[in-house]
Write an enzyme that holds these catalytic residues in place. Structure first.
Site, mmCIF file in Angstrom:
data_model
loop_
_atom_site.group_PDB
_atom_site.id
_atom_site.type_symbol
_atom_site.label_atom_id
_atom_site.label_comp_id
_atom_site.label_asym_id
_atom_site.label_seq_id
_atom_site.Cartn_x
_atom_site.Cartn_y
_atom_site.Cartn_z
ATOM 1 N N ASP A 1 98.906 46.614 9.981
ATOM 2 C CA ASP A 1 97.447 47.004 8.896
ATOM 3 C C ASP A 1 96.257 46.242 9.101
ATOM 4 O OD1 ASP A 1 98.199 44.069 8.840
ATOM 5 O OD2 ASP A 1 98.470 44.178 6.624
ATOM 6 N N SER B 1 104.325 40.476 10.249
ATOM 7 C CA SER B 1 102.360 40.577 10.129
ATOM 8 C C SER B 1 101.949 40.571 12.144
ATOM 9 C CB SER B 1 101.279 40.204 9.678
ATOM 10 O OG SER B 1 100.453 40.020 9.588
ATOM 11 N N ASP C 1 102.101 44.725 12.447
ATOM 12 C CA ASP C 1 103.029 45.891 11.722
ATOM 13 C C ASP C 1 101.027 47.312 11.502
ATOM 14 O OD1 ASP C 1 100.912 44.030 9.678
ATOM 15 O OD2 ASP C 1 102.117 44.195 8.080
ATOM 16 N N ASP D 1 97.686 44.729 14.509
ATOM 17 C CA ASP D 1 98.819 43.564 14.919
ATOM 18 C C ASP D 1 99.902 44.253 14.453
ATOM 19 O OD1 ASP D 1 98.071 44.396 12.314
ATOM 20 O OD2 ASP D 1 98.522 42.553 10.800
#
Length: 466
Positions: free
Chosen positions: A258, A116, A256, A254
């Site tokens: 999400d 992340s 990833d 960010d």
């Protein structure tokens, strides 16, 4: 040697791990590659995930751009195949592409290899069940029990199959386009900070396909620079680009993708609380927000809570972590929830935190209303001053059980009494890093600064004492 000599135990996938070596935190298993997260660990996580997942069907794996990603994907895939599972590798993709693919394809579950917002030297593993939701605590504990040798391993099947399926990303992108309900972004000038990470897989393409004029920052996958001075945790490059280009708005993701934070045309930050307020207000007008209820976490701003309640809405708070928001939304039948950090969940869009989806919703709501994001922000709620201080506490037990530290507990009580209902204190251990997070918010900035510094100093002194 006699015939009675004992035979050593056989562990085809490696010896059981010590208790505490691999634990699910607030967002999966995460740590430094080579020490906390290793190929040996990933091999066993893959195997035990394959054993623990209940449904039949393939298991989907995606990854962000970190250089350690392919190594960990290979190890996870080997473990899953050892458990007899068919593995579909998506390649580079946003985390929400994994649960979306699980639901669309009827898969047994999935895994995302990402740390992340953490720095490039970290990586992690997120596990999803057949519903597309992150694996429930009981299943996470079953995987941990297998990793630690507390569960007898069934015989290795080893008859799994590996298939590369980068083509499935197109269905994810199509679902994002469909989420706009036909609203386009023609003439809208947007800056995208893709963070050298997962959003580079499709973010620019997505916004351009809807007619937006797009300026891209950090737009190539680069595992050595992911999250470094960019993205949703470092907004200065986005602010500068929005102001210098005269853009209507900017979005930062960010590693990833999400979660997302936005910047308006005047450089002001539009965090997850503002996004919930904007999106939630639009759903209320449409009669699409059950009970006028939003779900947020204990980190959400007190100004947001009081403004939403003053408008007649209901705000429920949960512990930090999107899985807690998800659980509360399901239990309450809520339509929208999320975190101040920009992790937003929408019931009508599959309940997966998705930064690209959230950015599209903000952009199309503003464009469709004939407004500028800065104009909307002018009429939004006034947040209370808030400050978050991270205190490094290497000792996990002391960090997790900070309430047992009497001097720190008394210091928190003193701060809360001094603010007398016009502020609050939140102290919590990070689930992914060796940090104790000390957050103070109050009507007056002077109180925020004083008590955040005082409590952080108390935590440093008493929790790190030899």
């Amino acid at each position: 040697m006699g015939e009675a000599a004992s035979h050593p135990a056989v562990f085809p996938l490696g010896a059981p791990l010590a208790d505490g070596v691999a634990r699910f935190g607030t967002d999966g298993i995460r740590g430094r590659v080579g020490t906390g997260v290793t190929p040996a660990l990933a091999l066993q996580v893959g195997y035990w995930t394959g054993v623990v997942l209940q449904a039949d069907g393939p298991v989907v794996i995606g990854t962000d751009s970190r250089r350690s990603g392919p190594m960990l994907v290979a190890a996870l895939s080997a473990g899953l195949m050892a458990a007899g599972r068919e593995v579909w590798q998506l390649g580079l993709c946003p985390t929400p592409a994994v649960p979306g693919t699980i639901r669309r394809q009827g898969a047994a579950g999935g895994l995302m290899v990402s740390a992340s917002h953490n720095p490039p030297h970290d990586n992690g593993i997120k596990v999803f069940g057949a519903s597309g939701a992150k694996l429930v605590a009981a299943r996470q504990q079953a995987i941990e029990a297998g990793l630690q040798g507390r569960t007898a391993a069934p015989p290795l099947v080893g008859s799994g199959r590996l298939v590369t399926r980068p083509d499935l990303l197109a269905a994810y992108v199509a679902s994002l386009r469909a989420s706009t309900g036909g609203q386009r972004l023609d003439g809208c000038r947007v800056v995208l900070d893709l963070c050298w990470g997962s959003a580079t897989a499709c973010g620019e393409e997505l916004f351009r396909s809807l007619g937006a004029e797009v300026l891209v920052l950090h737009g190539e996958p680069d595992g050595e620079r992911i999250n470094q001075g960019c993205g949703s945790t470092h907004l200065e490059p986005l602010k500068r680009a929005v102001l210098e280009s005269g853009a209507d708005m900017g979005f930062a993701f960010d590693g990833d993708a999400d979660r997302m934070l936005a910047v308006d045309g005047r450089g002001r930050v539009v965090d997850g609380d503002h996004t919930l307020y904007l999106w939630g207000s639009a759903l209320r007008r449409e009669g699409q927000l059950p009970d006028d209820r939003l779900v947020a976490t204990v980190m959400s701003n007190l100004g947001f809570e009081r403004a939403w309640q003053a408008s007649g809405g209901v705000l429920e708070r949960t512990d930090v972590g999107d899985q807690h928001v998800h659980a509360a939304m399901e239990a309450l039948g809520a339509g929208l929830g999320g975190e101040q950090s920009g992790h937003i969940l929408s019931a009508r869009h599959g309940m997966s935190g998705d930064g690209l989806l959230t950015a599209l919703q903000v952009a199309t709501l503003i464009q469709g209303g004939g407004l500028k994001l800065a104009e909307w922000m002018d009429g939004s709620f006034q947040p209370y001053p808030q400050r978050l201080v991270n205190v490094t506490v290497p000792d996990r037990q002391r960090r997790q059980q900070w309430q047992q530290c009497e001097p720190l507990r008394l210091a928190v009580a003193e701060a809360e009494a001094a603010m007398a209902g016009h502020g609050r204190v939140l102290v919590r251990a990070s689930g992914t890093e060796p940090l104790l997070r000390v957050m103070v918010e109050a009507a007056e900035q002077s109180q925020v600064d004083h008590w955040s510094e005082s409590l952080a100093a108390a935590a440093e002194e008493h929790l790190n004492r030899a």
